[in-house]
Design a protein around this motif. Sequence first.
Motif, mmCIF file in Angstrom:
data_model
loop_
_atom_site.group_PDB
_atom_site.id
_atom_site.type_symbol
_atom_site.label_atom_id
_atom_site.label_comp_id
_atom_site.label_asym_id
_atom_site.label_seq_id
_atom_site.Cartn_x
_atom_site.Cartn_y
_atom_site.Cartn_z
ATOM 1 N N LEU A 163 36.954 -0.907 64.195
ATOM 2 C CA LEU A 163 37.254 0.162 63.744
ATOM 3 C C LEU A 163 37.773 0.041 62.440
ATOM 4 C CD1 LEU A 163 38.378 2.987 66.530
ATOM 5 C CD2 LEU A 163 35.698 1.990 65.382
ATOM 6 N N LEU A 164 38.184 -1.006 62.060
ATOM 7 C CA LEU A 164 38.860 -0.719 60.456
ATOM 8 C C LEU A 164 37.888 -2.211 59.404
ATOM 9 C CD1 LEU A 164 40.593 -0.202 58.423
ATOM 10 C CD2 LEU A 164 42.343 -2.829 59.491
ATOM 11 N N ILE A 165 37.302 -3.229 60.099
ATOM 12 C CA ILE A 165 37.330 -4.194 59.006
ATOM 13 C C ILE A 165 35.282 -3.911 58.681
ATOM 14 C CG2 ILE A 165 36.240 -6.423 58.402
ATOM 15 C CD1 ILE A 165 38.734 -7.071 59.977
ATOM 16 N N GLY A 166 34.084 -3.249 59.504
ATOM 17 C CA GLY A 166 33.578 -3.278 59.553
ATOM 18 C C GLY A 166 32.950 -1.828 58.652
ATOM 19 N N PRO A 167 33.537 -0.389 59.040
ATOM 20 C CA PRO A 167 33.530 0.755 58.851
ATOM 21 C C PRO A 167 34.445 0.422 57.099
ATOM 22 C CG PRO A 167 34.336 0.720 60.728
ATOM 23 C CD PRO A 167 34.536 -0.455 60.122
ATOM 24 N N VAL A 168 34.946 -0.643 56.861
ATOM 25 C CA VAL A 168 35.322 -0.575 54.975
ATOM 26 C C VAL A 168 34.775 -1.028 54.460
ATOM 27 C CG1 VAL A 168 37.252 -1.654 54.177
ATOM 28 C CG2 VAL A 168 38.147 -0.588 55.713
ATOM 29 N N LEU A 169 34.482 -1.911 55.112
ATOM 30 C CA LEU A 169 32.600 -2.965 54.131
ATOM 31 C C LEU A 169 31.793 -2.010 53.457
ATOM 32 C CD1 LEU A 169 32.714 -5.184 53.115
ATOM 33 C CD2 LEU A 169 31.627 -6.155 55.168
ATOM 34 N N VAL A 170 31.076 -1.231 55.133
ATOM 35 C CA VAL A 170 29.904 -0.447 55.197
ATOM 36 C C VAL A 170 30.345 0.765 54.062
ATOM 37 C CG1 VAL A 170 28.488 1.593 56.311
ATOM 38 C CG2 VAL A 170 28.718 -1.016 56.689
ATOM 39 N N LEU A 171 31.391 1.390 53.643
ATOM 40 C CA LEU A 171 31.844 2.125 53.305
ATOM 41 C C LEU A 171 31.593 1.541 52.151
ATOM 42 C CD1 LEU A 171 32.061 5.319 53.664
ATOM 43 C CD2 LEU A 171 35.105 4.509 53.419
ATOM 44 N N ALA A 172 32.264 0.951 51.915
ATOM 45 C CA ALA A 172 32.443 0.210 50.084
ATOM 46 C C ALA A 172 31.516 -0.153 49.674
ATOM 47 C CB ALA A 172 33.274 -1.351 49.981
ATOM 48 N N LEU A 173 30.014 -0.565 49.693
ATOM 49 C CA LEU A 173 29.023 -1.551 49.717
ATOM 50 C C LEU A 173 27.740 -0.258 50.294
ATOM 51 C CD1 LEU A 173 30.198 -5.008 50.167
ATOM 52 C CD2 LEU A 173 30.264 -3.745 48.503
ATOM 53 N N LEU A 174 27.933 -0.049 51.523
ATOM 54 C CA LEU A 174 26.596 0.957 51.743
ATOM 55 C C LEU A 174 26.213 2.423 51.550
ATOM 56 C CD1 LEU A 174 25.445 -1.533 54.512
ATOM 57 C CD2 LEU A 174 24.304 -2.209 51.699
ATOM 58 N N TRP A 175 27.489 2.799 51.167
ATOM 59 C CA TRP A 175 27.674 4.157 51.558
ATOM 60 C C TRP A 175 27.035 5.259 50.471
ATOM 61 C CZ3 TRP A 175 28.414 6.769 56.339
ATOM 62 C CH2 TRP A 175 29.105 8.065 56.548
ATOM 63 N N PRO A 176 26.259 5.929 51.274
ATOM 64 C CA PRO A 176 25.128 7.132 50.006
ATOM 65 C C PRO A 176 26.316 7.337 49.171
ATOM 66 C CG PRO A 176 24.074 6.684 51.880
ATOM 67 C CD PRO A 176 25.486 5.854 52.130
ATOM 68 N N GLN A 177 26.269 8.120 47.874
ATOM 69 C CA GLN A 177 27.925 8.873 47.222
ATOM 70 C C GLN A 177 27.118 10.567 47.272
ATOM 71 O OE1 GLN A 177 29.710 8.045 44.986
ATOM 72 N NE2 GLN A 177 29.354 6.086 45.266
ATOM 73 N N TRP A 307 29.842 -7.284 63.074
ATOM 74 C CA TRP A 307 28.930 -6.744 63.250
ATOM 75 C C TRP A 307 29.083 -4.927 63.678
ATOM 76 C CZ3 TRP A 307 26.452 -9.911 68.124
ATOM 77 C CH2 TRP A 307 25.776 -8.884 68.187
ATOM 78 N N LEU A 308 30.181 -5.331 64.884
ATOM 79 C CA LEU A 308 30.409 -4.421 65.682
ATOM 80 C C LEU A 308 30.731 -2.981 64.940
ATOM 81 C CD1 LEU A 308 32.094 -6.091 68.609
ATOM 82 C CD2 LEU A 308 29.604 -5.595 67.995
ATOM 83 N N GLY A 309 31.660 -2.773 63.801
ATOM 84 C CA GLY A 309 32.108 -2.048 62.968
ATOM 85 C C GLY A 309 31.018 -1.481 62.523
ATOM 86 N N GLY A 310 30.108 -2.340 62.001
ATOM 87 C CA GLY A 310 28.845 -1.889 61.350
ATOM 88 C C GLY A 310 27.454 -1.052 61.465
ATOM 89 N N LEU A 311 28.067 -1.049 63.664
ATOM 90 C CA LEU A 311 26.843 -0.459 63.903
ATOM 91 C C LEU A 311 27.422 0.656 64.796
ATOM 92 C CD1 LEU A 311 26.594 -3.179 67.212
ATOM 93 C CD2 LEU A 311 24.818 -2.245 65.226
ATOM 94 N N VAL A 312 28.822 0.871 64.702
ATOM 95 C CA VAL A 312 29.943 1.732 64.888
ATOM 96 C C VAL A 312 28.934 2.617 63.897
ATOM 97 C CG1 VAL A 312 31.857 2.586 64.837
ATOM 98 C CG2 VAL A 312 31.479 1.503 66.040
ATOM 99 N N MET A 313 29.277 2.225 62.275
ATOM 100 C CA MET A 313 29.189 3.112 61.410
ATOM 101 C C MET A 313 27.148 3.659 61.467
ATOM 102 S SD MET A 313 31.612 4.161 59.362
ATOM 103 C CE MET A 313 30.981 4.011 57.238
ATOM 104 N N LEU A 314 26.948 2.930 61.884
ATOM 105 C CA LEU A 314 25.213 2.781 61.367
ATOM 106 C C LEU A 314 24.382 4.278 62.997
ATOM 107 C CD1 LEU A 314 23.180 1.684 60.430
ATOM 108 C CD2 LEU A 314 22.384 0.425 62.051
ATOM 109 N N PHE A 315 25.239 3.463 63.963
ATOM 110 C CA PHE A 315 25.101 4.773 65.047
ATOM 111 C C PHE A 315 25.718 5.731 64.500
ATOM 112 C CE2 PHE A 315 26.588 6.988 68.706
ATOM 113 C CZ PHE A 315 25.121 6.991 69.675
#
Length: 550
Positions: A163-177, A307-315
Motif C-alpha cells: 500500500l506504500l511503494i506501488g501507490p507512491v510510484l503510480v501517484l508520482a509518475l502516472l496520476w492524472p493532474q 506490482w500489487l500496489g499498482g494493481l490496488v491503485m488501478l482497481f
Amino acid sequence: MTVDRRRGATVLIGLLIGLAGVLLSAVPASAHAALVSSDPSTGTIVPDAPNKVTLTFSESVQLITGKIRVIAPDGARADQGEPSVDGTRVSIPLRSGGGRGTYLVTFRVISADSHPVSGTITYSVGAASTPPAADDGEGVRADPVVRALIPVGKYLGYAGLVLLIGPVLVLALLWPQRLSRRGPGRLIWTGIGLVAGSTVLGLWLQAPYTLGTGLLDVRVGDLRDVLGSTFGAVMLVRLAVVVAAAFLLRPLLVGSGGESRLDLALLGVLGVAALATWPLTGHPTASPVAGVSVVLDTLHLAAMSVWLGGLVMLFGFLLPRADARELGAILPIWSRWAFTAVGALLFAGVVQALIEVSSLDGLFNSTYGRLILTKVALAAIVIAMAAYSRKLVRERSAEESPRGLRRVVLAELGITAVVLGVTAALVQIAPPRTAEAASTTATSTTVTRTLTDKTMSLQVDIYPAAVGNNSMHLYAYTPDNKPLPVIEWRATAALPAKNIEPIEIPLLRITDFHAIGEYALPQAGEWTFKFTARTSDIDQTTFTMTAKIS
C-alpha cells in the motif's frame, strides 16, 4: 457507501483474506540454525573434567544473557563467568575440579536470521549417572500466542509495503493532474501506518520470542536487549526510514507541486533502504551466499510491492475515475511496469528458492518446500491473469469499457493477498538446508556402553559407529566408580553375520585406566566387540558386547 469507500473496503477484504491465510497456515516457528557438534560430544564419557564446553552451530549465533548453563551431577552450576561467541562457535567456561557423573548443558541463542535456537546436551566425567534436571525451563518452545502473532505482524508489514511503494510510484509518475489525491493519500498513509506498526510489534514480540516467555512478561531490560541486537538495529533503521519518507511524501500526497526531483530521488533511496531491512532480519542473512540472497530478496519485495500496489491503485482509483483518453495513456505504461515486475519476481523467487531448498527432496518432502510449491502455483495463476489483462490493454480501444479489466485486476488482488499470507508463513519455517544440517548432526552418533562385573566397570565409546574409520575409548573403574589401573588392553571386532572373523584393534594406553584405538570397519551390521583388561600378572577381565554399525 461511496464508490471509493466500496473499493477501499474490497481491497481491505482482500488483505484480510491473506491474513486468514497466515493464521491458517501458521505452524510452530522453527529454529533456523542447528547444533552441528559439541566438545565434549553429547552422550560421551570423558576421563577428566574439561575446562570448557564448546557448541558449534550451522550458522552464526548471538548470545542471550543468562540462557546458557551447565548443571553438574549434584544440581549445582558447573559454568563460571560469561560464555563467549565467535561466529558459529560458543565457548562456555567451567569451574575447575568438576566431579564425576553426567552433566547437563542447556542453551538458548539467537540464530543469524533472528530466530531462537534452544536445546540440551549431556556428557559424563568418569562414569555416567542420572542426568540433572534443568530448573528454569530452558529449551521450551516459544509461547503459542507469540508464535501466532509473529507471522501476523510480518504479513501486516508486507501489506504496508504494497500500500506504500506501488501507490507512491503510480501517484508520482502516472496520476492524472485533474484527479483528487485524497483517496490514494489515505491508502499511502495506511501503508505507512502498517509498516510502522508492524515494526513496533516485531520489536515487542522479539523479546518474549527470544526468551521463551509470555506476551506480557516483557521487561524494560528485555526490550533494551532486543534494541541492542542486530535485529533491533535493523528494525530501528526501518522506523527511521519510514518517518523520513513520511515527511518527504507530504507534498506528493496533497498535490501541491512542491515535490522536486531530488525529493523523488530521495524517496527512491529510502524505499530501497526500507526494503533491504526485511531480508536483513530473515533467511537471506544465513544463506550460504548471504550477499546474493539479500539482494535477491530485496528485488523480490520491490517487484511485489510495485506490482500489487499498482494493481490496488488501478482497481481502486484509476479504472473507475480516469477517462478513456487518460486510460489510453496510462494502461500501456502500467502494462510494461507489470511485465517487468513479474519478470523480476520470477527471477528472484526461483534463484532464492534454489538456494534455500537445495534439492528436489527438500522441495517435495519439507514444509518449506511444499509452501514454495503452493506459492508457485498461486503465482502462476496470477501471472496468467496478468498476461490476460495485458492482452486486454493492448486490444481495447479508447471507447471500450474497462469493466472486464477491473474484474481481472480484482481476481489478481484476491489471489496475491493469499500469496502474501504464504510468504509471511514461509519466513517462520526453517529451510531444508537447515534441516539437512540438523539431520547430519543427528546421524553422527557415538555408541556408549557400560559393561560391569563384580571386579570391574568398563566404559566403551565408539565414534562415529559407521562404516570406515572409527575411534574407540576404553575406561576402567572399580565397582564403586574409582579409576582402576590396567596393565594390558586387548580388543577385537567381528561380524559373524557376514563371516568376518575377529579383527584385532590396536590399543594405546593414555593413562592408567584409559586406552584409545583407531580402526576401520569394512561393512555395516551388528558387530561383536570383545575387550580384555589385565589388571595384574594373574587377574584379567573379559567383556563382550554388540553394537550396530551403520
